[in-house]
Design an enzyme around this catalytic site. Structure first.
Site, PDB file in Angstrom:
ATOM      1  N   GLU A  75     -14.533  -0.143 -10.992  1.00 28.27           N
ATOM      2  CA  GLU A  75     -14.071  -0.090  -9.600  1.00 28.27           C
ATOM      3  C   GLU A  75     -14.771  -1.186  -8.806  1.00 28.27           C
ATOM      4  O   GLU A  75     -15.991  -1.299  -8.838  1.00 28.27           O
ATOM      5  CB  GLU A  75     -14.376   1.296  -9.015  1.00 28.27           C
ATOM      6  CG  GLU A  75     -14.243   1.411  -7.506  1.00 28.27           C
ATOM      7  CD  GLU A  75     -12.867   1.041  -6.960  1.00 28.27           C
ATOM      8  OE1 GLU A  75     -11.864   1.543  -7.482  1.00 28.27           O
ATOM      9  OE2 GLU A  75     -12.814   0.220  -6.007  1.00 28.27           O
ATOM     10  N   GLU A 395       6.337  10.831  10.001  1.00 30.93           N
ATOM     11  CA  GLU A 395       5.210  11.735  10.205  1.00 30.93           C
ATOM     12  C   GLU A 395       4.750  11.616  11.656  1.00 30.93           C
ATOM     13  O   GLU A 395       4.765  10.521  12.239  1.00 30.93           O
ATOM     14  CB  GLU A 395       4.070  11.413   9.244  1.00 30.93           C
ATOM     15  CG  GLU A 395       3.381  10.141   9.602  1.00 30.93           C
ATOM     16  CD  GLU A 395       2.356   9.648   8.596  1.00 30.93           C
ATOM     17  OE1 GLU A 395       2.697   9.536   7.405  1.00 30.93           O
ATOM     18  OE2 GLU A 395       1.225   9.368   9.018  1.00 30.93           O
ATOM     19  N   HIS A 480       1.683   1.823   2.478  1.00 28.27           N
ATOM     20  CA  HIS A 480       2.295   2.344   1.245  1.00 28.27           C
ATOM     21  C   HIS A 480       2.835   1.230   0.342  1.00 28.27           C
ATOM     22  O   HIS A 480       4.037   1.191   0.065  1.00 28.27           O
ATOM     23  CB  HIS A 480       3.452   3.286   1.593  1.00 28.27           C
ATOM     24  CG  HIS A 480       3.071   4.484   2.406  1.00 28.27           C
ATOM     25  ND1 HIS A 480       3.983   5.274   3.060  1.00 28.27           N
ATOM     26  CD2 HIS A 480       1.863   5.047   2.651  1.00 28.27           C
ATOM     27  CE1 HIS A 480       3.357   6.264   3.686  1.00 28.27           C
ATOM     28  NE2 HIS A 480       2.062   6.148   3.460  1.00 28.27           N
ATOM     29  N   ASN A 518       5.513   9.932   1.877  1.00 26.04           N
ATOM     30  CA  ASN A 518       4.188   9.391   1.570  1.00 26.04           C
ATOM     31  C   ASN A 518       3.974   9.470   0.049  1.00 26.04           C
ATOM     32  O   ASN A 518       4.279  10.488  -0.568  1.00 26.04           O
ATOM     33  CB  ASN A 518       3.125  10.208   2.298  1.00 26.04           C
ATOM     34  CG  ASN A 518       3.524  10.465   3.733  1.00 26.04           C
ATOM     35  OD1 ASN A 518       4.522  11.138   3.978  1.00 26.04           O
ATOM     36  ND2 ASN A 518       2.805   9.916   4.665  1.00 26.04           N
TER      37      ASN A 518
HETATM   38  P1  FAE Z   1      -5.171   2.900  -5.002  1.00 28.04           P
HETATM   39  O1  FAE Z   1      -5.423   4.268  -4.462  1.00 28.04           O
HETATM   40  O2  FAE Z   1      -4.902   1.799  -4.053  1.00 28.04           O
HETATM   41  O3  FAE Z   1      -6.455   2.519  -5.886  1.00 28.04           O
HETATM   42  C1  FAE Z   1      -6.644   1.265  -6.465  1.00 28.04           C
HETATM   43  C2  FAE Z   1      -8.134   1.094  -6.718  1.00 28.04           C
HETATM   44  O4  FAE Z   1      -8.341  -0.030  -7.552  1.00 28.04           O
HETATM   45  C3  FAE Z   1      -8.956   0.862  -5.449  1.00 28.04           C
HETATM   46  O5  FAE Z   1     -10.078   1.712  -5.457  1.00 28.04           O
HETATM   47  C4  FAE Z   1      -9.355  -0.614  -5.556  1.00 28.04           C
HETATM   48  O6  FAE Z   1     -10.596  -0.910  -4.949  1.00 28.04           O
HETATM   49  C5  FAE Z   1      -9.422  -0.806  -7.060  1.00 28.04           C
HETATM   50  N1  FAE Z   1      -9.198  -2.184  -7.490  1.00 28.04           N
HETATM   51  C6  FAE Z   1      -8.235  -3.021  -7.072  1.00 28.04           C
HETATM   52  N2  FAE Z   1      -8.311  -4.201  -7.720  1.00 28.04           N
HETATM   53  C7  FAE Z   1      -9.370  -4.093  -8.584  1.00 28.04           C
HETATM   54  C8  FAE Z   1      -9.965  -4.981  -9.514  1.00 28.04           C
HETATM   55  N3  FAE Z   1      -9.475  -6.224  -9.715  1.00 28.04           N
HETATM   56  N4  FAE Z   1     -11.047  -4.560 -10.207  1.00 28.04           N
HETATM   57  C9  FAE Z   1     -11.547  -3.313 -10.010  1.00 28.04           C
HETATM   58  N5  FAE Z   1     -11.017  -2.433  -9.125  1.00 28.04           N
HETATM   59  C10 FAE Z   1      -9.935  -2.817  -8.430  1.00 28.04           C
HETATM   60  O7  FAE Z   1      -4.003   2.903  -6.075  1.00 28.04           O
HETATM   61  N6  FAE Z   1      -0.270   8.232   0.958  1.00 28.04           N
HETATM   62  C11 FAE Z   1       0.132   9.531   1.006  1.00 28.04           C
HETATM   63  O8  FAE Z   1       0.790  10.001   0.083  1.00 28.04           O
HETATM   64  N7  FAE Z   1      -0.217  10.328   2.066  1.00 28.04           N
HETATM   65  C12 FAE Z   1      -0.931   9.846   3.135  1.00 28.04           C
HETATM   66  O9  FAE Z   1      -1.245  10.589   4.061  1.00 28.04           O
HETATM   67  C13 FAE Z   1      -1.311   8.471   3.117  1.00 28.04           C
HETATM   68  N8  FAE Z   1      -1.980   7.914   4.166  1.00 28.04           N
HETATM   69  C14 FAE Z   1      -2.470   6.636   4.066  1.00 28.04           C
HETATM   70  C15 FAE Z   1      -3.272   6.124   5.091  1.00 28.04           C
HETATM   71  C16 FAE Z   1      -3.877   4.879   4.932  1.00 28.04           C
HETATM   72  C17 FAE Z   1      -4.726   4.323   6.032  1.00 28.04           C
HETATM   73  C18 FAE Z   1      -3.664   4.123   3.738  1.00 28.04           C
HETATM   74  C19 FAE Z   1      -4.305   2.782   3.539  1.00 28.04           C
HETATM   75  C20 FAE Z   1      -2.865   4.626   2.737  1.00 28.04           C
HETATM   76  C21 FAE Z   1      -2.252   5.877   2.883  1.00 28.04           C
HETATM   77  N9  FAE Z   1      -1.465   6.416   1.878  1.00 28.04           N
HETATM   78  C22 FAE Z   1      -0.999   7.709   1.963  1.00 28.04           C
HETATM   79  C23 FAE Z   1      -1.131   5.637   0.667  1.00 28.04           C
HETATM   80  C24 FAE Z   1      -1.925   6.082  -0.564  1.00 28.04           C
HETATM   81  O10 FAE Z   1      -3.297   6.152  -0.278  1.00 28.04           O
HETATM   82  C25 FAE Z   1      -1.644   5.091  -1.699  1.00 28.04           C
HETATM   83  O11 FAE Z   1      -0.251   5.157  -1.975  1.00 28.04           O
HETATM   84  C26 FAE Z   1      -2.405   5.418  -2.961  1.00 28.04           C
HETATM   85  O12 FAE Z   1      -3.795   5.399  -2.739  1.00 28.04           O
HETATM   86  C27 FAE Z   1      -2.054   4.432  -4.072  1.00 28.04           C
HETATM   87  O13 FAE Z   1      -2.637   4.896  -5.261  1.00 28.04           O
HETATM   88  P2  FAE Z   1      -2.836   3.917  -6.494  1.00 28.04           P
HETATM   89  O14 FAE Z   1      -3.266   4.732  -7.665  1.00 28.04           O
HETATM   90  O15 FAE Z   1      -1.621   3.085  -6.647  1.00 28.04           O
END
Ligand code: FAE
Length: 543
Positions: A75, A395, A480, A518
């Protein structure tokens, strides 16, 4: 197999994993595990490696660990488990400090202004929890740290509409997703529902009730939104029985209490299997493949302010990319375009979308107060997805300003059909998103059609001072990001990347640009489905 693991074994593992996370934090370690691990060398080999710790990665790490596969998780962000001088792990939105922001000297709040006054603050450069990745006319917010997006998101755990999901993911058995994997994901994530009686009377959802009245007056349907924030904790926050988090403007820079982020659920359970190790501040830069099929990753070791302390090369037999839509897409694009993995499909980099995100605010009448204390965790949505011309799921978002604002804010998810794509820029050695402001216009058109009606029915207008200028709709950022390595196109139907064996994508990159709600519950359920098949066919069955 995952489904057979008893709840008591899972909670024992979670407990062990939580203890490992706490002691790693106390000792300031960047390696977290429940069993002693060999000192990292310059040329390590691990049977399975997972990049990232977001939803897809966390599911994959747990199921690999349960199956007895020694697994290393890398990570780039930090472990969020250490208290600052103020006694808190995370800062809030009203007084942001360096913990808020990934490697910048100023915060980048999505609602940039209030009454045209800049709400952003100067902060020290640090490996903070919220990143905004800027790509010309589109900025993408992502979480950084052990737990990825779960650390910063609004906790809304929404199941997509069956008909739309079948359209978005053709060729997969969506009934099986609803029957098996959505329930499995919801149970593991700790999804819960607001008590409707408390919702009707509490002060902190006054803002949602006001929006609901306005929606119903317009003839629209509203729905409660399930959450991974513990609603019982929130009720006790309001009663003054426990420390405040959702009610203390803690949202996008992390929650100190109440939120079931992945470090407390999937990742804790993964560590508790004894087979999973997480290394933090390890940023994967590139992927190569040796003649014997070993994947070799070049990994940058970061310090607290993002300086590269050195690089390390780690080999693995099974490589799972869970770095999120932007992260996983960039790693594969770089590998293809630099010639490291030339047989990757031309589809890598395509099918990216914003989930139709667009944000807006409405100005309420003086008598429609939304409350000085608002829960930072949304609990209500306007469901107009079935509108044939303007499908929207909006939402009702908080504006936790600590004072009455007379504003109703919405994050609308629209059925925007536009898709962007990524190209590799050799000069900066990075993926560049090709997306124009014009591609965001359908999102505005759909949201405007809906909220013009709401304004007409309620005699209200839009607020035009929230997004840094005079625009009433903000569609230049997304929370998203989805797509880039789309399921069934750049991969097979289970996330196996086309062109290479034992290489997988597990995260939001698989979802083609829009899911209508979401997205994290869908990403989690899909990851559960895929890893079950991959484990059975690729790891546990001898070739
Ligand atoms: P993600 O959670 O983005 O995780 C990727 C991880 O990989 C991160 O920890 C990065 O730091 C790490 N990473 C990236 N590149 C590298 C690298 N080269 N080497 C090592 N580590 C790396 O991926 N979704 C909902 O369903 N409900 C909500 O209420 C909601 N609210 C949101 C509010 C905000 C402010 C934000 C930003 C997003 C929200 N989302 C919500 C979206 C949701 O958090 C997002 O769809 C997921 O987190 C995506 O999940 P992934 O597994 O794709």
């Amino acid at each position: 197999m995952p489904a057979a693991v008893s709840p008591s074994a899972l909670s024992r593992r979670r407990f062990l994993g939580l203890a490992a996370l706490n002691s790693a934090a106390a000792l300031g370690l960047t390696t977290i595990g429940t069993t002693p691990t060999a000192e990292a060398t310059d040329r390590e080999f691990v049977p399975a490696l997972v990049v990232g710790t977001g939803y897809g990665a966390a599911v994959t790490a747990l199921r690999l660990g349960e199956a007895g596969v020694p697994t290393l998780v890398l990570e780039m962000g930090r472990l969020w488990n250490t208290r600052g001088p103020d006694g808190r792990i995370f800062c809030d939105m009203l007084q942001p400090d360096r913990r808020s922001t990934w490697l910048r000297t100023r915060t980048q709040a999505p609602l940039a202004t209030f009454l045209w006054a800049d709400v952003n603050r100067d902060v020290e450069r640090y490996t903070g929890v919220l990143d905004r990745v800027d790509h010309g006319e589109m900025s993408v917010y992502v979480g950084r740290g052990v737990g990825g997006g779960s650390l910063v998101n609004g906790a809304m755990a929404v199941t997509p509409k069956r008909g739309y999901l079948a359209e978005v993911l053709p060729g997969i058995d969506v009934d099986e997703l609803y029957r098996t994997y959505f329930p499995r994901a919801s149970a593991m994530l700790g999804v819960n529902h607001v008590d409707p009686a408390w919702f009707e009377t509490c002060e902190v959802y006054r803002y949602a009730r006001v929006s609901r009245t306005h929606a119903h007056r317009t003839g629209l349907r509203t729905t409660f939104v399930p959450s991974v924030y513990d609603f019982d904790h929130m009720r006790r926050e309001e009663a003054g029985e426990v420390p405040r988090s959702a009610l203390a403007a803690e949202v996008i820079y992390g929650n100190n209490h109440g939120k079931r982020s992945l470090d407390q659920t999937y990742l804790a359970a993964a560590l508790g299997t004894g087979n999973v190790t997480i290394r933090t501040l390890h940023q994967v830069h590139s992927i190569e493949r040796e003649p014997d099929g070993t994947y070799v990753l070049t990994v940058r070791l970061l310090d607290d302010v993002g300086a590269v302390l050195g690089t390390r090369r780690i080999g693995t037999r099974h490589l799972f990319l869970g770095a999120g839509s932007l992260g996983s897409t960039e790693l594969l694009l770089r590998a293809r375009e630099t010639g490291a993995l030339p047989a990757l499909s031309a589809e890598v980099g395509h099918g990216w979308g914003t989930n139709g995100n667009v944000m807006l605010g409405r100005a309420n009448h003086m008598w429609d107060t939304t409350g000085a204390t608002q829960s930072g965790m949304p609990a209500l949505g306007i469901d107009a997805w079935d509108d044939p011309a303007h499908p929207v799921f909006a939402e009702v978002a908080p504006l936790p300003a600590g004072t009455e604002t007379w504003v109703s804010v919405y994050l609308a998810i629209t059925r925007n059909p536009e898709r962007g794509h990524f190209t590799y820029d050799a000069a900066s050695d990075s993926a560049r998103l090709r997306w124009t402001a014009a591609q965001g216009q359908p999102s505005i058109d759909m949201a405007k059609a809906l909220f013009d009606k709401v304004n007409r029915a309620n005699g209200t207008i839009y607020r035009s001072e929230l997004f840094g200028d005079t625009r009433e709709f903000e569609n230049r950022f997304t929370y998203h990001p989805l797509g880039g390595v789309v399921l069934g196109r750049a991969t097979d139907g289970y996330g196996r990347v086309r062109g290479y064996d034992r290489l997988y994508v597990t995260d939001g990159a698989l979802v083609p640009g829009n899911v209508g709600v979401n997205p994290f519950l869908t990403i989690t359920a899909l990851a559960e489905r895929n890893i079950e098949r991959v484990l059975a066919e690729d790891l546990l069955t001898p070739p």
